[in-house]
Design a protein around this motif. Structure first.
Motif, PDB file in Angstrom:
ATOM      1  N   SER A 172      -4.291   2.857  -3.128  1.00  0.00           N
ATOM      2  CA  SER A 172      -3.099   2.762  -4.021  1.00  0.00           C
ATOM      3  C   SER A 172      -3.754   3.333  -5.397  1.00  0.00           C
ATOM      4  N   GLU A 173      -2.920   3.746  -6.298  1.00  0.00           N
ATOM      5  CA  GLU A 173      -2.875   4.380  -7.523  1.00  0.00           C
ATOM      6  C   GLU A 173      -2.336   3.607  -8.498  1.00  0.00           C
ATOM      7  N   SER A 174      -3.020   3.398  -9.875  1.00  0.00           N
ATOM      8  CA  SER A 174      -2.661   2.747 -10.853  1.00  0.00           C
ATOM      9  C   SER A 174      -1.899   3.529 -11.807  1.00  0.00           C
ATOM     10  N   ILE A 175      -0.783   3.324 -12.383  1.00  0.00           N
ATOM     11  CA  ILE A 175      -0.292   4.246 -13.343  1.00  0.00           C
ATOM     12  C   ILE A 175       0.151   3.228 -14.552  1.00  0.00           C
ATOM     13  N   ASP A 176      -0.236   3.803 -15.874  1.00  0.00           N
ATOM     14  CA  ASP A 176       0.360   2.904 -16.940  1.00  0.00           C
ATOM     15  C   ASP A 176       1.327   3.676 -17.704  1.00  0.00           C
ATOM     16  N   TRP A 177       2.417   2.926 -18.123  1.00  0.00           N
ATOM     17  CA  TRP A 177       3.662   3.403 -18.940  1.00  0.00           C
ATOM     18  C   TRP A 177       3.344   3.109 -20.174  1.00  0.00           C
ATOM     19  N   LEU A 178       3.576   3.926 -21.376  1.00  0.00           N
ATOM     20  CA  LEU A 178       3.329   3.517 -22.426  1.00  0.00           C
ATOM     21  C   LEU A 178       3.988   2.503 -23.066  1.00  0.00           C
ATOM     22  N   CYS A 179       5.264   2.030 -22.495  1.00  0.00           N
ATOM     23  CA  CYS A 179       6.204   1.041 -23.231  1.00  0.00           C
ATOM     24  C   CYS A 179       5.788  -0.305 -22.489  1.00  0.00           C
ATOM     25  N   ASP A 180       4.959  -0.265 -21.322  1.00  0.00           N
ATOM     26  CA  ASP A 180       4.712  -1.202 -20.714  1.00  0.00           C
ATOM     27  C   ASP A 180       3.330  -1.752 -20.466  1.00  0.00           C
ATOM     28  N   GLN A 181       3.161  -3.247 -20.810  1.00  0.00           N
ATOM     29  CA  GLN A 181       1.868  -3.635 -20.678  1.00  0.00           C
ATOM     30  C   GLN A 181       1.047  -3.798 -19.292  1.00  0.00           C
ATOM     31  N   ALA A 182       1.959  -3.714 -18.345  1.00  0.00           N
ATOM     32  CA  ALA A 182       1.411  -4.148 -17.318  1.00  0.00           C
ATOM     33  C   ALA A 182       1.402  -2.431 -16.632  1.00  0.00           C
ATOM     34  N   SER A 183       0.532  -2.628 -15.459  1.00  0.00           N
ATOM     35  CA  SER A 183       0.296  -1.468 -14.659  1.00  0.00           C
ATOM     36  C   SER A 183       1.135  -1.333 -13.332  1.00  0.00           C
ATOM     37  N   GLU A 184       1.570  -0.209 -12.862  1.00  0.00           N
ATOM     38  CA  GLU A 184       2.373  -0.332 -11.751  1.00  0.00           C
ATOM     39  C   GLU A 184       1.426   0.426 -10.659  1.00  0.00           C
ATOM     40  N   GLN A 185       1.277  -0.239  -9.616  1.00  0.00           N
ATOM     41  CA  GLN A 185       0.477   0.126  -8.306  1.00  0.00           C
ATOM     42  C   GLN A 185       1.456   1.107  -7.507  1.00  0.00           C
ATOM     43  N   LEU A 186       1.129   2.140  -7.238  1.00  0.00           N
ATOM     44  CA  LEU A 186       1.815   2.982  -6.163  1.00  0.00           C
ATOM     45  C   LEU A 186       0.994   3.285  -4.985  1.00  0.00           C
ATOM     46  N   PRO A 187       1.659   2.890  -3.782  1.00  0.00           N
ATOM     47  CA  PRO A 187       0.784   2.924  -2.545  1.00  0.00           C
ATOM     48  C   PRO A 187       0.714   4.532  -2.167  1.00  0.00           C
ATOM     49  N   GLY A 188      -0.529   4.580  -1.649  1.00  0.00           N
ATOM     50  CA  GLY A 188      -0.608   5.894  -1.166  1.00  0.00           C
ATOM     51  C   GLY A 188      -0.721   6.207   0.463  1.00  0.00           C
ATOM     52  N   SER A 189      -1.721   6.594   1.104  1.00  0.00           N
ATOM     53  CA  SER A 189      -1.732   6.628   2.494  1.00  0.00           C
ATOM     54  C   SER A 189      -2.536   5.363   3.366  1.00  0.00           C
ATOM     55  N   THR A 190      -1.857   5.259   4.585  1.00  0.00           N
ATOM     56  CA  THR A 190      -2.511   4.038   5.189  1.00  0.00           C
ATOM     57  C   THR A 190      -3.234   4.581   6.226  1.00  0.00           C
ATOM     58  N   THR A 191      -4.554   3.837   6.372  1.00  0.00           N
ATOM     59  CA  THR A 191      -5.558   4.221   7.336  1.00  0.00           C
ATOM     60  C   THR A 191      -5.683   2.990   8.249  1.00  0.00           C
ATOM     61  N   HIS A 192      -5.579   3.195   9.474  1.00  0.00           N
ATOM     62  CA  HIS A 192      -5.753   2.398  10.618  1.00  0.00           C
ATOM     63  C   HIS A 192      -7.115   2.705  11.053  1.00  0.00           C
ATOM     64  N   SER A 193      -7.869   1.541  11.641  1.00  0.00           N
ATOM     65  CA  SER A 193      -9.224   1.841  12.519  1.00  0.00           C
ATOM     66  C   SER A 193      -9.425   0.733  13.351  1.00  0.00           C
ATOM     67  N   MET A 194     -10.298   0.717  14.316  1.00  0.00           N
ATOM     68  CA  MET A 194     -10.537  -0.080  15.352  1.00  0.00           C
ATOM     69  C   MET A 194     -12.097   0.020  15.726  1.00  0.00           C
ATOM     70  N   ASP A 195     -12.640  -1.507  15.772  1.00  0.00           N
ATOM     71  CA  ASP A 195     -14.185  -1.237  16.244  1.00  0.00           C
ATOM     72  C   ASP A 195     -14.057  -0.556  17.503  1.00  0.00           C
ATOM     73  N   ASP A 196     -15.379   0.028  17.822  1.00  0.00           N
ATOM     74  CA  ASP A 196     -15.653   0.636  19.222  1.00  0.00           C
ATOM     75  C   ASP A 196     -15.502  -0.597  20.276  1.00  0.00           C
ATOM     76  N   LEU A 197     -15.090   0.114  21.401  1.00  0.00           N
ATOM     77  CA  LEU A 197     -14.943  -1.046  22.500  1.00  0.00           C
ATOM     78  C   LEU A 197     -16.141  -0.921  23.491  1.00  0.00           C
TER      79      LEU A 197
END
Length: 166
Positions: free
Chosen positions: A58-83
């Protein structure tokens, strides 16, 4: 509207109530068909654990008029343990031919139902699309006891999804 049904997934300690299988083909990981999952190899009596995780950048974006940061999701990674798969005392040929290096296969996991219960329509499963990247031997006291299948996850079902009848 139907009442809420609580689904309580199993944990690491609920041995015996987890089924894991490898299917050669699943057309849609979010809509697995019973015939797809009953073709392939069952792994649950040959493996100790089977963990799959997902993480989203995720990436955090700060808008000048807002005290809170907006979190924008990015890419999702899936993984699995070796079998780590035990092959001694079983039909080794079936396991080895079911897991060839470079093959794309589908690993499914069903929780909360005894492993000997056959898959059926309506049961919930997680489905991972994976590629087998390498297979190494596992030895104990200089005796071949199994294989380690190293896998790379290409995609995963959005959640535990119901098995379709057809």
């Amino acid at each position: 509207m139907a009442p809420l049904t609580q689904w309580n997934p199993s944990t690491q300690i609920s041995r015996g109530n987890v089924a894991v299988g490898v299917a050669p083909a699943v057309a849609d990981v979010n809509n697995p068909v019973l015939a797809e999952l009953t073709t392939g190899v069952g792994l649950d009596c040959s493996i100790q654990t089977m963990n799959g995780t997902s993480s989203t950048d995720s990436e955090s974006i700060d808008w000048l008029c807002d005290q809170a940061s907006e979190q924008l999701p990015g890419s999702t990674t899936h993984s699995m343990d070796d079998l780590v798969i035990k092959t001694t005392g079983q039909d080794d040929d079936e396991l080895v031919t079911g897991l060839n290096i470079g093959d794309v296969v589908y690993i499914w996991r069903r929780d909360g139902i005894p492993h000997e219960t056959a898959p059926a329509a309506g049961q919930y499963v997680w489905v991972w699309k994976v590629i087998i990247t390498s297979i190494d031997p596992v030895e104990a006291n200089n005796t071949f006891v199994g294989i380690t299948a190293h896998i790379t996850v290409l995609s995963r079902s959005r959640t535990a999804v119901a098995i379709a009848a057809a």
